[in-house]
Write a protein that holds these residues in place. Structure first.
Motif, PDB file in Angstrom:
ATOM      1  N   ASN A 207      18.168  52.963 -20.900  1.00 32.98           N
ATOM      2  CA  ASN A 207      19.559  52.647 -20.597  1.00 32.98           C
ATOM      3  C   ASN A 207      19.740  52.003 -19.233  1.00 32.98           C
ATOM      4  OD1 ASN A 207      21.587  53.737 -22.795  1.00 32.98           O
ATOM      5  ND2 ASN A 207      19.929  55.223 -22.697  1.00 32.98           N
ATOM      6  N   LEU A 208      18.886  52.338 -18.286  1.00 36.62           N
ATOM      7  CA  LEU A 208      19.020  51.746 -16.956  1.00 36.62           C
ATOM      8  C   LEU A 208      18.474  50.316 -16.893  1.00 36.62           C
ATOM      9  CD1 LEU A 208      18.137  54.654 -14.486  1.00 36.62           C
ATOM     10  CD2 LEU A 208      20.389  53.646 -14.926  1.00 36.62           C
ATOM     11  N   PHE A 209      17.372  50.062 -17.602  1.00 36.57           N
ATOM     12  CA  PHE A 209      16.668  48.796 -17.398  1.00 36.57           C
ATOM     13  C   PHE A 209      16.700  47.833 -18.583  1.00 36.57           C
ATOM     14  CE2 PHE A 209      14.438  52.047 -14.777  1.00 36.57           C
ATOM     15  CZ  PHE A 209      14.861  51.589 -13.528  1.00 36.57           C
ATOM     16  N   LEU A 210      16.855  48.327 -19.797  1.00 31.63           N
ATOM     17  CA  LEU A 210      16.809  47.437 -20.948  1.00 31.63           C
ATOM     18  C   LEU A 210      18.141  47.265 -21.669  1.00 31.63           C
ATOM     19  CD1 LEU A 210      13.384  48.386 -22.621  1.00 31.63           C
ATOM     20  CD2 LEU A 210      13.916  46.427 -21.173  1.00 31.63           C
ATOM     21  N   ALA A 211      19.080  48.185 -21.453  1.00 31.95           N
ATOM     22  CA  ALA A 211      20.342  48.131 -22.196  1.00 31.95           C
ATOM     23  C   ALA A 211      21.111  46.834 -21.947  1.00 31.95           C
ATOM     24  CB  ALA A 211      21.211  49.332 -21.834  1.00 31.95           C
ATOM     25  N   LYS A 212      21.144  46.385 -20.690  1.00 27.77           N
ATOM     26  CA  LYS A 212      21.921  45.184 -20.362  1.00 27.77           C
ATOM     27  C   LYS A 212      21.450  43.948 -21.118  1.00 27.77           C
ATOM     28  CE  LYS A 212      23.489  42.398 -16.417  1.00 27.77           C
ATOM     29  NZ  LYS A 212      23.481  42.286 -14.928  1.00 27.77           N
ATOM     30  N   PRO A 213      20.154  43.607 -21.058  1.00 28.48           N
ATOM     31  CA  PRO A 213      19.726  42.426 -21.828  1.00 28.48           C
ATOM     32  C   PRO A 213      19.835  42.625 -23.340  1.00 28.48           C
ATOM     33  CG  PRO A 213      17.842  43.527 -20.821  1.00 28.48           C
ATOM     34  CD  PRO A 213      19.051  44.132 -20.232  1.00 28.48           C
ATOM     35  N   LEU A 214      19.645  43.859 -23.820  1.00 26.25           N
ATOM     36  CA  LEU A 214      19.741  44.101 -25.258  1.00 26.25           C
ATOM     37  C   LEU A 214      21.151  43.877 -25.779  1.00 26.25           C
ATOM     38  CD1 LEU A 214      17.512  47.286 -25.780  1.00 26.25           C
ATOM     39  CD2 LEU A 214      16.966  44.911 -26.308  1.00 26.25           C
ATOM     40  N   LEU A 215      22.139  44.348 -25.031  1.00 26.32           N
ATOM     41  CA  LEU A 215      23.528  44.212 -25.479  1.00 26.32           C
ATOM     42  C   LEU A 215      23.954  42.745 -25.542  1.00 26.32           C
ATOM     43  CD1 LEU A 215      25.175  47.208 -23.579  1.00 26.32           C
ATOM     44  CD2 LEU A 215      24.845  46.986 -26.044  1.00 26.32           C
ATOM     45  N   LYS A 216      23.386  41.920 -24.683  1.00 28.27           N
ATOM     46  CA  LYS A 216      23.739  40.500 -24.683  1.00 28.27           C
ATOM     47  C   LYS A 216      23.245  39.771 -25.932  1.00 28.27           C
ATOM     48  CE  LYS A 216      23.946  39.905 -19.652  1.00 28.27           C
ATOM     49  NZ  LYS A 216      23.349  39.226 -18.469  1.00 28.27           N
ATOM     50  N   LEU A 217      22.206  40.306 -26.570  1.00 26.34           N
ATOM     51  CA  LEU A 217      21.608  39.630 -27.712  1.00 26.34           C
ATOM     52  C   LEU A 217      22.443  39.744 -28.983  1.00 26.34           C
ATOM     53  CD1 LEU A 217      17.856  40.633 -27.225  1.00 26.34           C
ATOM     54  CD2 LEU A 217      18.916  38.422 -26.719  1.00 26.34           C
TER      55      LEU A 217
ATOM     56  N   PRO B 230       3.012  28.581 -26.320  1.00 23.28           N
ATOM     57  CA  PRO B 230       4.366  28.433 -26.870  1.00 23.28           C
ATOM     58  C   PRO B 230       5.179  27.416 -26.076  1.00 23.28           C
ATOM     59  CG  PRO B 230       4.190  30.468 -25.628  1.00 23.28           C
ATOM     60  CD  PRO B 230       2.804  29.911 -25.719  1.00 23.28           C
ATOM     61  N   GLU B 231       6.120  26.761 -26.753  1.00 27.27           N
ATOM     62  CA  GLU B 231       6.990  25.818 -26.058  1.00 27.27           C
ATOM     63  C   GLU B 231       7.873  26.563 -25.071  1.00 27.27           C
ATOM     64  OE1 GLU B 231       9.191  23.556 -28.834  1.00 27.27           O
ATOM     65  OE2 GLU B 231       7.450  22.894 -29.959  1.00 27.27           O
ATOM     66  N   ALA B 232       8.209  25.878 -23.971  1.00 35.42           N
ATOM     67  CA  ALA B 232       8.981  26.512 -22.888  1.00 35.42           C
ATOM     68  C   ALA B 232      10.329  27.015 -23.386  1.00 35.42           C
ATOM     69  CB  ALA B 232       9.170  25.528 -21.749  1.00 35.42           C
ATOM     70  N   SER B 233      10.976  26.263 -24.285  1.00 39.22           N
ATOM     71  CA  SER B 233      12.302  26.668 -24.772  1.00 39.22           C
ATOM     72  C   SER B 233      12.240  27.952 -25.545  1.00 39.22           C
ATOM     73  CB  SER B 233      12.904  25.550 -25.637  1.00 39.22           C
ATOM     74  OG  SER B 233      12.049  25.303 -26.750  1.00 39.22           O
ATOM     75  N   VAL B 234      11.122  28.154 -26.310  1.00 35.27           N
ATOM     76  CA  VAL B 234      10.957  29.376 -27.072  1.00 35.27           C
ATOM     77  C   VAL B 234      10.684  30.538 -26.136  1.00 35.27           C
ATOM     78  CG1 VAL B 234       9.555  30.535 -28.795  1.00 35.27           C
ATOM     79  CG2 VAL B 234      10.142  28.134 -29.101  1.00 35.27           C
ATOM     80  N   ALA B 235       9.833  30.338 -25.140  1.00 38.17           N
ATOM     81  CA  ALA B 235       9.477  31.385 -24.209  1.00 38.17           C
ATOM     82  C   ALA B 235      10.693  31.899 -23.432  1.00 38.17           C
ATOM     83  CB  ALA B 235       8.405  30.894 -23.245  1.00 38.17           C
ATOM     84  N   ARG B 236      11.703  31.011 -23.258  1.00 36.15           N
ATOM     85  CA  ARG B 236      12.889  31.420 -22.521  1.00 36.15           C
ATOM     86  C   ARG B 236      13.955  32.025 -23.423  1.00 36.15           C
ATOM     87  NH1 ARG B 236      12.168  26.329 -19.845  1.00 36.15           N
ATOM     88  NH2 ARG B 236      13.810  25.436 -21.155  1.00 36.15           N
ATOM     89  N   ALA B 237      13.660  32.186 -24.719  1.00 38.38           N
ATOM     90  CA  ALA B 237      14.692  32.585 -25.663  1.00 38.38           C
ATOM     91  C   ALA B 237      15.277  33.963 -25.357  1.00 38.38           C
ATOM     92  CB  ALA B 237      14.116  32.586 -27.096  1.00 38.38           C
ATOM     93  N   ILE B 238      14.449  34.833 -24.795  1.00 38.38           N
ATOM     94  CA  ILE B 238      14.985  36.158 -24.457  1.00 38.38           C
ATOM     95  C   ILE B 238      14.858  36.433 -22.961  1.00 38.38           C
ATOM     96  CG2 ILE B 238      14.481  37.120 -26.743  1.00 38.38           C
ATOM     97  CD1 ILE B 238      12.025  38.454 -25.536  1.00 38.38           C
TER      98      ILE B 238
ATOM     99  N   ILE C  22      16.708  54.415 -31.682  1.00 36.19           N
ATOM    100  CA  ILE C  22      17.327  54.500 -30.354  1.00 36.19           C
ATOM    101  C   ILE C  22      17.993  53.178 -29.986  1.00 36.19           C
ATOM    102  CG2 ILE C  22      16.958  55.109 -27.945  1.00 36.19           C
ATOM    103  CD1 ILE C  22      16.394  57.337 -29.973  1.00 36.19           C
ATOM    104  N   TRP C  23      17.334  52.065 -30.225  1.00 38.18           N
ATOM    105  CA  TRP C  23      17.955  50.759 -29.940  1.00 38.18           C
ATOM    106  C   TRP C  23      19.260  50.601 -30.714  1.00 38.18           C
ATOM    107  CZ3 TRP C  23      14.935  45.662 -29.007  1.00 38.18           C
ATOM    108  CH2 TRP C  23      14.036  45.839 -27.954  1.00 38.18           C
TER     109      TRP C  23
ATOM    110  N   ASP D 253      29.928  48.394 -23.541  1.00 39.49           N
ATOM    111  CA  ASP D 253      29.435  47.451 -22.537  1.00 39.49           C
ATOM    112  C   ASP D 253      28.251  48.083 -21.808  1.00 39.49           C
ATOM    113  OD1 ASP D 253      30.459  49.164 -20.389  1.00 39.49           O
ATOM    114  OD2 ASP D 253      32.435  48.339 -20.840  1.00 39.49           O
ATOM    115  N   GLU D 254      27.652  47.329 -20.901  1.00 38.57           N
ATOM    116  CA  GLU D 254      26.442  47.788 -20.214  1.00 38.57           C
ATOM    117  C   GLU D 254      26.692  48.992 -19.321  1.00 38.57           C
ATOM    118  OE1 GLU D 254      25.870  45.042 -16.403  1.00 38.57           O
ATOM    119  OE2 GLU D 254      26.169  43.883 -18.241  1.00 38.57           O
ATOM    120  N   LYS D 255      27.874  49.117 -18.733  1.00 36.43           N
ATOM    121  CA  LYS D 255      28.180  50.259 -17.871  1.00 36.43           C
ATOM    122  C   LYS D 255      28.192  51.554 -18.664  1.00 36.43           C
ATOM    123  CE  LYS D 255      28.638  48.005 -14.007  1.00 36.43           C
ATOM    124  NZ  LYS D 255      27.623  48.184 -12.941  1.00 36.43           N
ATOM    125  N   VAL D 256      28.774  51.516 -19.853  1.00 35.55           N
ATOM    126  CA  VAL D 256      28.774  52.689 -20.722  1.00 35.55           C
ATOM    127  C   VAL D 256      27.342  53.114 -21.012  1.00 35.55           C
ATOM    128  CG1 VAL D 256      29.273  53.504 -23.058  1.00 35.55           C
ATOM    129  CG2 VAL D 256      31.016  52.265 -21.790  1.00 35.55           C
ATOM    130  N   ALA D 257      26.495  52.143 -21.360  1.00 39.35           N
ATOM    131  CA  ALA D 257      25.108  52.448 -21.689  1.00 39.35           C
ATOM    132  C   ALA D 257      24.369  53.032 -20.487  1.00 39.35           C
ATOM    133  CB  ALA D 257      24.401  51.189 -22.189  1.00 39.35           C
TER     134      ALA D 257
END
Length: 460
Positions: A87-97, A452-460, A241-242, A250-254
């Motif tokens: 919840n501290l380190f991964l929740a923020k990027p996960l919620l954006k997806l 891998p292509e740069a655009s794919v590597a930046r996908a997440i 869990i995910w 939102d990320e603050k709740v998480a």
């Protein structure tokens, strides 16, 4: 036991009623799978804690406390630490997806083939999480009410399958909150104090048990490290869990509510370990230490109160059973089924159908497996051994390739299976060797295959 049975039946009926209310709120595909992505702090904290603390955490930690003393709490401590980190380190990027499954991350970073391969591993993990808690439900009902084991599994597990099927994540959220309150009151504020009172108080507990039972390392550093390797990292990548993280508003709740849930898990583990220690004093000659929880409940509590604590234990088990069930169903309908249907996405009715079918499968598996800790270990060994390396590589290593990910998943998964068969489910070798093989194959195959292509590597 008539009064106790009545209390448990009232609890079961309440879960079904909450399942019905969840069904009325689950009007869309997103409502059914992730509660509309709209949970606030209280609901999020309760459902997160309830999901993690299930049959193995309750029955298993009491057993560990009975055998190893206070150091039995490390299983729950590893789970709680995983919840805090997630919840501290991964929740923020996960919620954006705005995704539904763990494996969708692998598709974004690699390709659809990686998603399909990882979905098979995640499905096996989620199924066994459900099986673990339904096993615990069956064990408790069997010991306390003298029911045949298969009847206990079908009755207790059947309630879980029904409310999970009709309302999905909304049913799980509503039942989780009630289950969180019941198990907190029943285990931490009723069973633990009564057990200590029956022993004669803390001083008598200290006097009647060996000093080693009060050492936090009595269980052994190798076991503690293995718990963190399996359960801490398993929490970081588990679909059950995910899927709860995806429900946060939102990320603050998480971050805040999720961190609180993690600390609660650690305290819960301490309470269960102490209950196990008291059970060792009061019932020193148990034939089967797996029944330590049910035996101490039966021996130390009066009618009615016993029923409330049984309901508390069932609450812990049902919350995790339903989480594993819905996670397995979601992997089927979101990751595997669309490929068979030409890319067509699942509907609300399809989600309900596959949750029911998955529930039937979980009940069937539970009838042929008999150890809650072993079942949980099997689930996390497969998950961490097969998924941790490629998933972390997807997030942190730009040079990772699809070929490397699939090689790592396949070889890590197979290695875990081989060493569990060779050395047993309780051995440390499956997780260590599967991670080592997975890491080496991931790095080597990625370096030897096309960048891998740069655009794919930046996908997440």
């Amino acid at each position: 036991m008539a009064l106790d049975l009545f209390v448990v039946l009232i609890y079961a009926a309440g879960m079904l009623v909450l399942g019905y209310y969840g069904m009325r709120r689950a009007k869309t595909h997103e409502d059914y799978l992730v509660a509309g992505r709209n949970l606030g702090p209280s609901l999020y904290m309760g459902t997160m804690a309830a999901t993690v603390l299930g049959g193995a955490s309750t029955v298993g930690t009491v057993r560990l406390g009975y055998v190893h003393g206070i150091s039995g709490f490390w299983l729950c401590a590893a789970l709680g630490a995983g919840i805090i980190a997630l919840n501290l380190f991964l929740a923020k990027p996960l919620l954006k997806l705005k995704i539904f499954t763990v494996t969708q991350v692998l598709e974004k970073r690699y390709n659809p083939m990686a998603r399909q391969a990882s979905a098979v591993i995640m499905l096996a993990y989620a199924l066994m999480i459900g099986v673990t808690s339904i096993l615990a439900i069956g064990t408790v009902l069997q010991v306390l009410f003298g029911l045949p084991f298969w009847v206990s599994v079908l009755l207790g597990g059947g309630v879980v399958v029904v409310y999970s099927t009709i309302g999905g994540m909304w049913s799980l959220t509503l039942t989780d909150i009630v289950q969180f309150v019941i198990k907190t009151v029943g285990l931490m504020f009723i069973l633990l104090p009564i057990c200590l009172y029956r022993v004669g108080g803390w001083d008598q507990l200290v006097a009647k048990l060996p000093a080693s039972n009060f050492s936090f390392t009595e269980i052994g550093w190798d076991t503690i490290i293995t718990y963190f390797m399996i359960y801490f990292f398993g929490i970081l990548i588990g679909q059950d869990i995910w899927q709860r993280v995806f429900t946060a508003r939102d990320e603050k709740v998480a971050q805040y509510a999720g961190t609180f849930a993690g600390f609660y898990c650690i305290l819960y583990g301490l309470a269960c370990a102490l209950i196990g220690m008291a059970a060792h004093v009061l019932l020193p000659n148990l034939d089967n230490v797996n029944n330590a929880f049910a035996a101490i409940v039966k021996a130390s509590l009066p009618d009615g109160i016993r029923g409330l604590v049984i309901a508390a234990a069932l609450a812990a088990m049902m919350s995790t059973a339903s989480a594993g069930l819905l996670a397995a169903s979601t992997v089927l309908t979101e990751d595997l089924l669309p490929r068979l249907r030409g890319g067509k996405q699942s509907s609300l009715n399809i989600n309900r159908l596959f949750t029911m079918l998955t529930g039937i499968a979980v009940l069937g598996i539970a009838l042929v497996v008999n150890d809650v800790i072993s079942a949980l270990t099997l689930a996390y060994n497969l998950l961490v051994g097969g998924m941790l390396i490629p998933l972390m590589g997807a997030i942190f290593w730009k040079r990772a390739t699809t070929s490397g990910a699939i090689a790592s998943m396949t070889l890590g998964f197979v290695t875990a299976l081989v060493f569990m068969f060779k050395d047993g489910l309780d051995a440390n070798t499956p997780i260590y060797y599967s991670l080592a093989v997975g890491l080496v194959s991931f790095v080597l195959v990625s370096l030897l295959s096309r960048r891998p292509e740069a655009s794919v590597a930046r996908a997440i």
